[in-house]
Motif scaffolding. Sequence first.
Motif, mmCIF file in Angstrom:
data_model
loop_
_atom_site.group_PDB
_atom_site.id
_atom_site.type_symbol
_atom_site.label_atom_id
_atom_site.label_comp_id
_atom_site.label_asym_id
_atom_site.label_seq_id
_atom_site.Cartn_x
_atom_site.Cartn_y
_atom_site.Cartn_z
ATOM 1 N N LEU A 1 0.812 -1.210 0.000
ATOM 2 C CA LEU A 1 0.000 0.000 0.000
ATOM 3 C C LEU A 1 0.848 1.264 0.000
ATOM 4 C CD1 LEU A 1 -2.639 -1.069 2.665
ATOM 5 C CD2 LEU A 1 -2.895 -1.088 0.172
ATOM 6 N N ILE A 2 1.992 1.221 0.678
ATOM 7 C CA ILE A 2 2.818 2.402 0.881
ATOM 8 C C ILE A 2 4.246 2.111 0.447
ATOM 9 C CG2 ILE A 2 3.729 3.998 2.614
ATOM 10 C CD1 ILE A 2 1.238 3.282 4.308
ATOM 11 N N ALA A 3 4.834 3.080 -0.267
ATOM 12 C CA ALA A 3 6.242 2.983 -0.652
ATOM 13 C C ALA A 3 7.047 3.890 0.267
ATOM 14 C CB ALA A 3 6.425 3.415 -2.099
ATOM 15 N N GLY A 4 8.209 3.409 0.673
ATOM 16 C CA GLY A 4 9.089 4.212 1.516
ATOM 17 C C GLY A 4 10.536 3.948 1.181
ATOM 18 N N GLY A 5 11.367 4.931 1.443
ATOM 19 C CA GLY A 5 12.795 4.762 1.212
ATOM 20 C C GLY A 5 13.360 3.656 2.092
ATOM 21 N N LEU A 6 14.271 2.891 1.543
ATOM 22 C CA LEU A 6 14.915 1.809 2.288
ATOM 23 C C LEU A 6 16.351 2.177 2.635
ATOM 24 C CD1 LEU A 6 14.929 -1.112 3.382
ATOM 25 C CD2 LEU A 6 15.562 -1.866 1.079
#
Length: 138
Positions: free
Chosen positions: A24-29
């Motif tokens: 659902l959500i993309a975030g920096g890794l």
Amino acid sequence: MARILSIDYGKKRTGLAVTDPLQLIAGGLATVSTSELFDYLKAYIDREPVECIVIGEPRQPNGQPSENLVRVMQFVARWRKAMPAVPIELYDERFTSVLAHQAMLDGGLRKKARQNKALVDEISATILLEDYMRSRKL
């Protein structure tokens, strides 16, 4: 569900982003040295289930391949040979760096933070992943 991971592949540094397990959500890794990318990804996939990897396909604004495309294709070929269970997919990355800089401006980051190339790479990977996720919902 497994995560989707995105790669903003660079000659020296590579930005990474990932979805939550529900996609659902993309975030920096992270931003990692490109020379360490393959081992980093293998270790990450050992810890977290990953459905697929999306890698930015570098193109110039006119659609022609950029100079980095050769390096990206070499990485893709190496990945497909060594890790066929985790598919890797090319996705147009035009303007992700420009959008990353704009997001940093909009977020109120100071000039010194905006000059952090590692942060730009990670934000670019996140924008790439968000675009990819939106394209799948159309």
